[in-house]
Design a protein around this motif. Structure first.
Motif, PDB file in Angstrom:
ATOM      1  N   GLU A 140     -39.497  48.635  41.217  1.00 54.46           N
ATOM      2  CA  GLU A 140     -40.890  48.604  41.687  1.00 54.46           C
ATOM      3  C   GLU A 140     -40.956  48.711  43.206  1.00 54.46           C
ATOM      4  OE1 GLU A 140     -42.248  44.962  40.029  1.00 54.46           O
ATOM      5  OE2 GLU A 140     -42.570  45.788  38.008  1.00 54.46           O
ATOM      6  N   LEU A 141     -40.047  48.028  43.898  1.00 49.66           N
ATOM      7  CA  LEU A 141     -40.011  48.108  45.354  1.00 49.66           C
ATOM      8  C   LEU A 141     -39.633  49.515  45.823  1.00 49.66           C
ATOM      9  CD1 LEU A 141     -38.256  44.720  46.255  1.00 49.66           C
ATOM     10  CD2 LEU A 141     -40.650  45.322  46.634  1.00 49.66           C
ATOM     11  N   ALA A 142     -38.719  50.142  45.089  1.00 50.91           N
ATOM     12  CA  ALA A 142     -38.314  51.507  45.440  1.00 50.91           C
ATOM     13  C   ALA A 142     -39.505  52.455  45.362  1.00 50.91           C
ATOM     14  CB  ALA A 142     -37.195  51.974  44.507  1.00 50.91           C
ATOM     15  N   LYS A 143     -40.284  52.312  44.311  1.00 51.09           N
ATOM     16  CA  LYS A 143     -41.454  53.177  44.147  1.00 51.09           C
ATOM     17  C   LYS A 143     -42.501  52.900  45.216  1.00 51.09           C
ATOM     18  CE  LYS A 143     -44.890  54.648  40.731  1.00 51.09           C
ATOM     19  NZ  LYS A 143     -45.373  54.485  39.330  1.00 51.09           N
ATOM     20  N   GLU A 144     -42.705  51.617  45.518  1.00 54.76           N
ATOM     21  CA  GLU A 144     -43.730  51.217  46.495  1.00 54.76           C
ATOM     22  C   GLU A 144     -43.377  51.663  47.910  1.00 54.76           C
ATOM     23  OE1 GLU A 144     -45.707  47.044  48.205  1.00 54.76           O
ATOM     24  OE2 GLU A 144     -44.419  47.021  46.419  1.00 54.76           O
ATOM     25  N   HIS A 145     -42.059  51.653  48.237  1.00 54.26           N
ATOM     26  CA  HIS A 145     -41.641  51.918  49.615  1.00 54.26           C
ATOM     27  C   HIS A 145     -40.898  53.242  49.781  1.00 54.26           C
ATOM     28  CE1 HIS A 145     -42.703  47.866  51.103  1.00 54.26           C
ATOM     29  NE2 HIS A 145     -42.369  47.477  49.883  1.00 54.26           N
ATOM     30  N   GLY A 146     -40.851  54.059  48.750  1.00 51.48           N
ATOM     31  CA  GLY A 146     -40.190  55.356  48.858  1.00 51.48           C
ATOM     32  C   GLY A 146     -38.702  55.263  49.096  1.00 51.48           C
ATOM     33  N   LEU A 147     -38.052  54.331  48.424  1.00 48.83           N
ATOM     34  CA  LEU A 147     -36.614  54.131  48.600  1.00 48.83           C
ATOM     35  C   LEU A 147     -35.822  55.007  47.632  1.00 48.83           C
ATOM     36  CD1 LEU A 147     -36.665  50.239  48.907  1.00 48.83           C
ATOM     37  CD2 LEU A 147     -36.408  51.886  50.770  1.00 48.83           C
ATOM     38  N   PRO A 162     -29.987  65.232  45.112  1.00 46.50           N
ATOM     39  CA  PRO A 162     -31.233  64.463  45.181  1.00 46.50           C
ATOM     40  C   PRO A 162     -31.389  63.531  43.983  1.00 46.50           C
ATOM     41  CG  PRO A 162     -31.677  66.716  44.508  1.00 46.50           C
ATOM     42  CD  PRO A 162     -30.227  66.670  44.879  1.00 46.50           C
ATOM     43  N   CYS A 163     -31.875  62.335  44.241  1.00 47.35           N
ATOM     44  CA  CYS A 163     -32.152  61.416  43.142  1.00 47.35           C
ATOM     45  C   CYS A 163     -33.418  61.884  42.428  1.00 47.35           C
ATOM     46  CB  CYS A 163     -32.319  59.980  43.650  1.00 47.35           C
ATOM     47  SG  CYS A 163     -33.799  59.682  44.656  1.00 47.35           S
ATOM     48  N   PHE A 164     -33.667  61.327  41.268  1.00 48.75           N
ATOM     49  CA  PHE A 164     -34.818  61.751  40.475  1.00 48.75           C
ATOM     50  C   PHE A 164     -36.125  61.444  41.209  1.00 48.75           C
ATOM     51  CE2 PHE A 164     -37.870  61.111  36.899  1.00 48.75           C
ATOM     52  CZ  PHE A 164     -37.875  62.424  36.441  1.00 48.75           C
ATOM     53  N   ALA A 165     -36.142  60.296  41.918  1.00 46.66           N
ATOM     54  CA  ALA A 165     -37.354  59.926  42.659  1.00 46.66           C
ATOM     55  C   ALA A 165     -37.660  60.949  43.750  1.00 46.66           C
ATOM     56  CB  ALA A 165     -37.189  58.533  43.264  1.00 46.66           C
ATOM     57  N   HIS A 166     -36.612  61.519  44.359  1.00 46.47           N
ATOM     58  CA  HIS A 166     -36.843  62.529  45.389  1.00 46.47           C
ATOM     59  C   HIS A 166     -37.461  63.788  44.790  1.00 46.47           C
ATOM     60  CE1 HIS A 166     -35.675  65.806  48.240  1.00 46.47           C
ATOM     61  NE2 HIS A 166     -36.094  64.905  49.114  1.00 46.47           N
ATOM     62  N   GLN A 167     -37.036  64.133  43.594  1.00 40.91           N
ATOM     63  CA  GLN A 167     -37.607  65.291  42.923  1.00 40.91           C
ATOM     64  C   GLN A 167     -39.085  65.082  42.603  1.00 40.91           C
ATOM     65  OE1 GLN A 167     -34.977  66.800  39.701  1.00 40.91           O
ATOM     66  NE2 GLN A 167     -33.405  65.427  40.551  1.00 40.91           N
ATOM     67  N   GLN A 170     -41.002  60.810  45.577  1.00 38.45           N
ATOM     68  CA  GLN A 170     -41.168  59.359  45.728  1.00 38.45           C
ATOM     69  C   GLN A 170     -40.032  58.740  46.533  1.00 38.45           C
ATOM     70  OE1 GLN A 170     -41.539  57.872  41.725  1.00 38.45           O
ATOM     71  NE2 GLN A 170     -43.592  58.687  41.436  1.00 38.45           N
ATOM     72  N   CYS A 171     -39.141  59.589  47.048  1.00 41.52           N
ATOM     73  CA  CYS A 171     -38.020  59.142  47.881  1.00 41.52           C
ATOM     74  C   CYS A 171     -38.053  59.969  49.154  1.00 41.52           C
ATOM     75  CB  CYS A 171     -36.698  59.338  47.129  1.00 41.52           C
ATOM     76  SG  CYS A 171     -35.226  59.370  48.168  1.00 41.52           S
ATOM     77  N   LYS A 172     -37.795  59.345  50.293  1.00 40.35           N
ATOM     78  CA  LYS A 172     -37.897  60.042  51.572  1.00 40.35           C
ATOM     79  C   LYS A 172     -36.658  60.869  51.917  1.00 40.35           C
ATOM     80  CE  LYS A 172     -41.419  57.055  53.567  1.00 40.35           C
ATOM     81  NZ  LYS A 172     -41.861  56.300  54.758  1.00 40.35           N
ATOM     82  N   GLY A 173     -35.699  60.928  50.991  1.00 35.13           N
ATOM     83  CA  GLY A 173     -34.600  61.879  51.158  1.00 35.13           C
ATOM     84  C   GLY A 173     -33.329  61.367  51.757  1.00 35.13           C
ATOM     85  N   ALA A 174     -33.080  60.062  51.722  1.00 32.59           N
ATOM     86  CA  ALA A 174     -31.804  59.554  52.235  1.00 32.59           C
ATOM     87  C   ALA A 174     -30.633  60.099  51.425  1.00 32.59           C
ATOM     88  CB  ALA A 174     -31.798  58.025  52.191  1.00 32.59           C
ATOM     89  N   CYS A 175     -30.874  60.415  50.169  1.00 30.83           N
ATOM     90  CA  CYS A 175     -29.807  60.923  49.298  1.00 30.83           C
ATOM     91  C   CYS A 175     -29.367  62.330  49.688  1.00 30.83           C
ATOM     92  CB  CYS A 175     -30.269  60.901  47.831  1.00 30.83           C
ATOM     93  SG  CYS A 175     -31.920  61.584  47.559  1.00 30.83           S
ATOM     94  N   VAL A 176     -30.218  63.090  50.369  1.00 28.54           N
ATOM     95  CA  VAL A 176     -29.876  64.472  50.748  1.00 28.54           C
ATOM     96  C   VAL A 176     -29.894  64.663  52.262  1.00 28.54           C
ATOM     97  CG1 VAL A 176     -30.586  65.528  48.580  1.00 28.54           C
ATOM     98  CG2 VAL A 176     -32.291  65.135  50.372  1.00 28.54           C
ATOM     99  N   GLY A 177     -29.835  63.580  53.009  1.00 29.82           N
ATOM    100  CA  GLY A 177     -29.733  63.663  54.458  1.00 29.82           C
ATOM    101  C   GLY A 177     -31.039  63.859  55.196  1.00 29.82           C
TER     102      GLY A 177
END
Length: 266
Positions: A140-147, A162-167, A170-177
């Protein structure tokens, strides 16, 4: 039995056939609270069912409300009464602990309360009743804060993928730099902030006085209750109990009443 009930604070225990533990409760006014269970105008079928099963009542007096709360939590875990739905055994209680895997990169690791060292409280967030609750909170925190779900360990992805949230944007892209992992770590700490375990504010044990009783506490563990100096020394020599989620919450609310053991109770 009703005539013999104490008026003050404490814990009451209801037993059924074959001395089966039915229910453990607490109150600042024991006699009044026990009588309420047997009132004629029961509003709930559950209360009526409990009252009809009672064959024996036992009361344990305490110096005040804190002692009653702590005793209730301990007895429910020890006896597992069939009508108590909360305060049950907390073997599954856990925390998220942030671990620095690289300079500036912090990741959450799930740890059981029983695995923690007595004074180990660094970067702990919780406590959570179960691992499932802990993971749900982090999601829930990941979704709320774009983690990033990958960096949080919520999903397994190869580095750079990329993680699924990035697709789902919902993720700011730390997984892809696209975001520095140090920024992601800082945002993770901020997101977890309200769940952080409160630091123990004393150099050693502390105490709380209630009536003629003194509760001894160390690093949020309730060591026991003393009535004299000898009891106090015995408690200091006993094995430190495991971290207990319910005791922690009770004692946290009573923090303002705690005194360091250096200022010994008289």
């Amino acid at each position: 039995a009703i005539d013999d009930l104490p008026e003050g604070a404490g814990v009451y225990l209801f037993y059924g056939e074959n001395d089966l533990p039915l229910y453990v409760g607490k109150s600042k006014e024991l006699k009044k609270r026990v009588l309420a269970h047997f009132a004629a105008d029961h509003a709930a079928a559950r209360e009526m069912n409990l009252a009809q099963q009672v064959r024996r009542i036992e009361c344990i007096e305490t110096g005040g409300e804190i002692g009653a709360l702590l005793k209730e939590a301990a007895l429910v875990k020890a006896l597992q009464p069939i009508h108590n739905r909360s305060l049950r055994c907390n073997d599954d209680v856990c925390f998220w602990q942030l671990v620095e895997v690289n300079p500036g990169e912090w990741r959450p690791v799930l740890v059981l309360a029983g695995e923690l060292g007595f004074r180990q409280q660094e970067q702990l967030y919780g406590p959570f009743k179960t691992a499932r609750e802990a993971k749900r909170t982090l999601t829930e925190l990941a979704k709320e804060h774009g983690l990033c779900h990958s960096l949080l360990g919520l999903e397994n992805r190869r580095p750079g993928k990329p993680c699924f949230a990035h697709q789902l944007q919902q993720c700011k892209g730390a997984c892809v730099g696209k975001e520095l992992v140090s920024f992601h770590s800082a945002r993770l700490m901020a997101a977890l902030g309200r769940h952080r375990l409160s630091a123990w504010p004393f150099a050693g044990p502390a105490w709380i006085r209630e009536g003629d009783e003194v509760h001894l506490i160390d690093h949020w563990r309730h060591l026991g209750t003393a009535r004299d100096e000898a009891d106090l020394h015995d408690l200091l020599d006993t094995q430190v109990p495991a971290f207990d989620r319910d005791s922690y919450r009770i004692l946290l609310k009573a923090l303002a009443r705690m005194m360091p053991l250096a200022a010994k109770p008289e």
